[in-house]
Scaffold this motif. Structure first.
Motif, PDB file in Angstrom:
ATOM      1  N   GLY A 108     -14.955   8.957   0.382  1.00 59.02           N
ATOM      2  CA  GLY A 108     -14.601   7.497   0.710  1.00 59.02           C
ATOM      3  C   GLY A 108     -13.365   7.172   0.658  1.00 59.02           C
ATOM      4  N   SER A 109     -12.670   7.844  -0.396  1.00 67.43           N
ATOM      5  CA  SER A 109     -11.150   7.793  -0.733  1.00 67.43           C
ATOM      6  C   SER A 109     -10.284   8.576   0.414  1.00 67.43           C
ATOM      7  CB  SER A 109     -10.805   8.443  -2.254  1.00 67.43           C
ATOM      8  OG  SER A 109      -9.477   8.234  -2.391  1.00 67.43           O
ATOM      9  N   TYR A 110     -10.848   9.603   0.716  1.00 68.48           N
ATOM     10  CA  TYR A 110     -10.217  10.316   1.804  1.00 68.48           C
ATOM     11  C   TYR A 110     -10.131   9.642   3.179  1.00 68.48           C
ATOM     12  CZ  TYR A 110      -8.521  14.569   4.273  1.00 68.48           C
ATOM     13  OH  TYR A 110      -7.625  15.470   5.141  1.00 68.48           O
ATOM     14  N   TRP A 111     -11.426   9.031   3.564  1.00 67.77           N
ATOM     15  CA  TRP A 111     -11.355   8.360   4.719  1.00 67.77           C
ATOM     16  C   TRP A 111     -10.431   7.171   4.735  1.00 67.77           C
ATOM     17  CZ3 TRP A 111     -14.366   3.696   4.672  1.00 67.77           C
ATOM     18  CH2 TRP A 111     -14.663   3.041   6.082  1.00 67.77           C
ATOM     19  N   SER A 112     -10.494   6.499   3.629  1.00 63.72           N
ATOM     20  CA  SER A 112      -9.815   5.259   3.518  1.00 63.72           C
ATOM     21  C   SER A 112      -7.961   5.640   3.845  1.00 63.72           C
ATOM     22  CB  SER A 112      -9.873   4.678   2.232  1.00 63.72           C
ATOM     23  OG  SER A 112      -9.485   3.249   2.168  1.00 63.72           O
ATOM     24  N   VAL A 113      -7.685   6.651   2.707  1.00 68.62           N
ATOM     25  CA  VAL A 113      -6.482   6.896   3.010  1.00 68.62           C
ATOM     26  C   VAL A 113      -5.732   7.436   4.384  1.00 68.62           C
ATOM     27  CG1 VAL A 113      -4.413   8.126   1.772  1.00 68.62           C
ATOM     28  CG2 VAL A 113      -6.389   7.416   0.431  1.00 68.62           C
ATOM     29  N   SER A 114      -6.634   8.336   4.832  1.00 65.95           N
ATOM     30  CA  SER A 114      -6.551   8.788   6.267  1.00 65.95           C
ATOM     31  C   SER A 114      -6.096   7.710   7.087  1.00 65.95           C
ATOM     32  CB  SER A 114      -7.298   9.788   6.483  1.00 65.95           C
ATOM     33  OG  SER A 114      -7.171  10.973   5.614  1.00 65.95           O
ATOM     34  N   ARG A 115      -7.021   6.902   7.133  1.00 63.45           N
ATOM     35  CA  ARG A 115      -7.175   5.658   8.096  1.00 63.45           C
ATOM     36  C   ARG A 115      -5.982   5.045   8.025  1.00 63.45           C
ATOM     37  NH1 ARG A 115     -11.090   1.918   9.698  1.00 63.45           N
ATOM     38  NH2 ARG A 115     -10.208   0.304   8.030  1.00 63.45           N
ATOM     39  N   TYR A 116      -5.276   4.776   6.588  1.00 65.06           N
ATOM     40  CA  TYR A 116      -4.239   3.999   6.567  1.00 65.06           C
ATOM     41  C   TYR A 116      -2.972   4.573   7.046  1.00 65.06           C
ATOM     42  CZ  TYR A 116      -0.515   1.481   4.061  1.00 65.06           C
ATOM     43  OH  TYR A 116       0.829   0.727   3.949  1.00 65.06           O
ATOM     44  N   LEU A 117      -2.885   6.213   6.603  1.00 67.21           N
ATOM     45  CA  LEU A 117      -1.872   6.914   6.924  1.00 67.21           C
ATOM     46  C   LEU A 117      -1.598   7.029   8.425  1.00 67.21           C
ATOM     47  CD1 LEU A 117      -1.909   9.682   4.260  1.00 67.21           C
ATOM     48  CD2 LEU A 117      -0.056   8.217   4.630  1.00 67.21           C
ATOM     49  N   SER A 118      -2.806   7.196   9.253  1.00 61.03           N
ATOM     50  CA  SER A 118      -2.615   7.297  10.554  1.00 61.03           C
ATOM     51  C   SER A 118      -2.006   6.027  11.397  1.00 61.03           C
ATOM     52  CB  SER A 118      -4.068   7.679  10.987  1.00 61.03           C
ATOM     53  OG  SER A 118      -4.866   6.566  11.195  1.00 61.03           O
ATOM     54  N   LYS A 119      -2.089   4.899  10.440  1.00 64.36           N
ATOM     55  CA  LYS A 119      -1.589   3.553  11.135  1.00 64.36           C
ATOM     56  C   LYS A 119      -0.104   3.392  10.850  1.00 64.36           C
ATOM     57  CE  LYS A 119      -4.925   0.909   9.799  1.00 64.36           C
ATOM     58  NZ  LYS A 119      -5.509  -0.238   9.351  1.00 64.36           N
ATOM     59  N   LEU A 120       0.240   4.260   9.788  1.00 68.71           N
ATOM     60  CA  LEU A 120       1.859   4.240   9.441  1.00 68.71           C
ATOM     61  C   LEU A 120       2.802   4.710  10.616  1.00 68.71           C
ATOM     62  CD1 LEU A 120       2.549   5.156   5.828  1.00 68.71           C
ATOM     63  CD2 LEU A 120       2.708   2.973   6.959  1.00 68.71           C
TER      64      LEU A 120
ATOM     65  N   GLU B 250       4.088  -0.552  -0.587  1.00 66.00           N
ATOM     66  CA  GLU B 250       5.718  -0.414  -0.541  1.00 66.00           C
ATOM     67  C   GLU B 250       5.919   1.080  -1.088  1.00 66.00           C
ATOM     68  OE1 GLU B 250       7.367  -3.499  -3.165  1.00 66.00           O
ATOM     69  OE2 GLU B 250       7.785  -4.370  -1.203  1.00 66.00           O
ATOM     70  N   GLU B 251       5.217   1.323  -2.075  1.00 68.83           N
ATOM     71  CA  GLU B 251       5.499   2.860  -2.650  1.00 68.83           C
ATOM     72  C   GLU B 251       5.115   3.867  -1.602  1.00 68.83           C
ATOM     73  OE1 GLU B 251       3.088   3.573  -6.195  1.00 68.83           O
ATOM     74  OE2 GLU B 251       3.756   5.598  -6.264  1.00 68.83           O
ATOM     75  N   ILE B 252       4.106   3.648  -0.989  1.00 70.20           N
ATOM     76  CA  ILE B 252       3.674   4.517   0.195  1.00 70.20           C
ATOM     77  C   ILE B 252       4.689   4.795   1.272  1.00 70.20           C
ATOM     78  CG2 ILE B 252       1.858   5.309   1.836  1.00 70.20           C
ATOM     79  CD1 ILE B 252      -0.272   3.833  -0.057  1.00 70.20           C
ATOM     80  N   GLU B 253       5.192   3.620   1.637  1.00 71.54           N
ATOM     81  CA  GLU B 253       6.204   3.504   2.841  1.00 71.54           C
ATOM     82  C   GLU B 253       7.366   4.014   2.245  1.00 71.54           C
ATOM     83  OE1 GLU B 253       8.716   0.170   5.213  1.00 71.54           O
ATOM     84  OE2 GLU B 253       7.148  -0.378   3.710  1.00 71.54           O
ATOM     85  N   VAL B 254       7.741   3.850   1.111  1.00 71.85           N
ATOM     86  CA  VAL B 254       9.155   4.537   0.462  1.00 71.85           C
ATOM     87  C   VAL B 254       9.047   6.137   0.474  1.00 71.85           C
ATOM     88  CG1 VAL B 254      10.686   4.631  -1.200  1.00 71.85           C
ATOM     89  CG2 VAL B 254       9.952   2.487  -0.314  1.00 71.85           C
ATOM     90  N   SER B 255       7.875   6.197   0.002  1.00 65.99           N
ATOM     91  CA  SER B 255       7.716   7.800  -0.350  1.00 65.99           C
ATOM     92  C   SER B 255       7.660   8.562   0.860  1.00 65.99           C
ATOM     93  CB  SER B 255       6.173   7.767  -1.028  1.00 65.99           C
ATOM     94  OG  SER B 255       6.332   7.508  -2.171  1.00 65.99           O
TER      95      SER B 255
END
Lengths: 299, 218
Positions: free
Chosen positions: A287-299, A203-208
């Motif tokens: 590992g973190s970069y890869w994970s967050v980028s994957r999530y952000l690209s799906k938003l 939620e925080e990511i989405e709102v941000s």
């Protein structure tokens, strides 16, 4: 610049707050990462110790130059000159054919065999100690000496050193492969824990994002979290090795005493320890970069 | 400052939320966007705030074409807008104060300056004494006002509200509309989507099944 510093401070504070709020989860992760990292690091440590031990033993290879039987004094003098000027040589000595013949005759047991010989069959020789223990240098010197005038044969007595070094090299390669494989595993492990963190903060990511946060802003605290997890894992690996070493050394010392040696295993040096922890941090970050980028690209 | 030219928005799956919509909003206007639910009001607001991009047509914000901007530039466009969402989108894991501080953190405003601005925003919506409260402890109307505080804390040029009075009783709704008018009076452009513009004083844009039927430029 100040805003930049503040942004990082903010992210770091957030991460440390999370660490305080869930110390057990972080501890478990650190143990998992630590165990995985301690394998290649431990193997490296053993190899480093073996390498040290090998270097302690008199390893500088010995080269013997045999002159041709017909070599005259001038030719011998010439070789002597060249050896004298050569920089790759620690020390050398000349064994004349007479001395060698004399030594041989002195030896018990060979007298009878030598009686059949009418004249001295031995050539003049130089015994050379190379200054470097690296087998490759010795090899190169052997080739060089062989090309010198009036030199009949050059014998390199370093086969076992060569074998040992080859084995150590093989071990180093094994460490490399193990490190690379486990590195990938760690990226995946840390990436996955970060993914779980992302899900709890969806939620925080989405709102941000909706109110104008850049990807970099969203990524930053997670990158810190990943790197921190890596550092904790690296430190854990170091501690695992330290304890394992302590346990091992009790037996190693006993064994060494039986061989009248004071050999013992040494812990990772400062440089190796730093490399261990920094690369763990780097893997966590990746590992973190890869994970967050994957999530952000799906938003 | 906001200019739509034959804007159509089609979502994946084929649903056409907006059909060839054309209008222009000047700086300092107060505009109500009305229409039945599903008429495309939310989509229109999302296009205005650069959250969505048009399928065809052009959306100009301060003469910048949203459709052709790089993805990385969009966050900076969004910061010109104070967004008030239909479902508040408050963060329930942090206090009222921290909720309002989020846009400032994103904008890189920190420390005492941030604290001052958060309190000013909370004061404006009448929640100054609730800064430590968690959103879950606030009433529906208070939550809505908290969302408004978050939208105005970074002093945006445009305030965009999606059904801000949807679930409130008429008293509360009246207060909140008055709040929007007061922002408009100090020069903020205010866009409010609502299904019920009974007593609205301002310009109306009426949507019917994605098409603009009222407020269409002649």
């Amino acid at each position: 610049m100040q805003a930049w510093i503040h942004a990082h401070q903010q992210a770091l504070t957030l991460v440390l707050k999370k660490l305080r709020s869930a110390p057990f989860a972080h501890l478990v992760m650190a143990a998992v990462i630590g165990a995985a990292l301690s394998l290649p690091a431990g193997l490296y440590m053993v190899l480093a110790n073996l390498g040290n031990a090998a270097a302690d033993i008199e390893t500088d290879p010995q080269i013997t130059l045999f002159m041709t039987l017909g070599a005259n004094d001038a030719a011998t003098k010439e070789i002597d000159n060249r050896l004298h000027k050569h920089s790759g040589i620690r020390e050398y000595r000349f064994v004349s054919r007479e001395t060698a013949w004399h030594d041989l005759q002195e030896r018990n047991g060979v007298q009878g065999a030598l009686n059949g010989l009418e004249k001295n069959p031995l050539p003049d020789a130089f015994i050379v100690h190379v200054s470097s223990s690296d087998p490759a240098t010795a090899d190169a010197l052997q080739k060089e000496f062989s090309a010198w005038p009036q030199v009949e044969h050059v014998q390199l007595d370093a086969a076992w050193v060569k074998r040992l070094y080859t084995l150590l090299k093989l071990g180093e390669k094994a460490v490399m492969i193990l490190a690379v494989l486990l590195g990938f595993a760690l990226i995946a492990i840390i990436g996955n824990t970060i993914r779980l963190q992302i899900l709890t903060q969806r939620e925080e990511i989405e709102v941000s994002k909706l109110i104008g946060a850049t990807d970099r802003f969203i990524r930053r605290p997670f990158l810190y979290a990943g790197a921190l997890q890596g550092v904790l894992g690296g430190v854990t690996a170091w501690l695992i090795l330290f304890v394992a070493l302590y346990i091992f050394n009790q037996s190693v010392e006993e064994l060494a005493q039986l061989y009248a040696s004071d050999f013992r295993l040494h812990p990772l040096g400062l440089q190796a320890s730093l490399i261990l922890i920094v690369s763990a941090a780097l893997l966590g970050w990746l590992g973190s970069y890869w994970s967050v980028s994957r999530y952000l690209s799906k938003l | 400052m906001i200019k739509f030219d034959k804007v159509t928005k089609r979502y994946p799956g084929g649903h056409e939320a907006l059909r060839s919509v054309t209008f222009e909003i000047a700086k300092g206007e107060l505009v109500y966007i009305t229409g039945h639910s599903g008429a495309g009001k939310s989509t229109l607001l999302k296009l205005i705030a650069a959250i969505e991009r048009p399928t065809t047509g052009t959306v100009l914000l301060n003469n910048q074409n949203i459709g052709t901007l790089r993805r990385a530039a969009l966050p900076y466009i969004r910061r010109n807008f104070g967004m008030i969402f239909q479902d508040h989108k408050l963060l329930y894991d942090r206090s009222a104060f921290d909720n309002v501080a989020l846009p400032l953190a994103i904008d890189g405003v920190a420390g005492r300056e941030a604290g001052k601005r958060v309190r000013a925003a909370l004061d404006k919506v009448g929640l100054l004494n609730r800064e430590k409260a968690m959103p879950i402890a606030l009433s529906g109307g208070e939550q809505q006002r908290l969302a408004i505080a978050r939208a105005i804390v970074s002093r945006p040029a445009v305030l965009v509200a999606d059904e801000p009075t949807g679930n409130l009783d008429s008293n509360y709704a009246h207060d909140i509309m008055a709040l929007f008018r007061s922002f408009n009076e100090v020069g903020v452009t205010v866009l409010v989507a609502t299904h019920d513009a009974g007593n609205a004083e301002g310009r109306l844009l009426h949507l019917d099944h994605g098409a603009l039927t009222e407020g269409v430029p002649a």
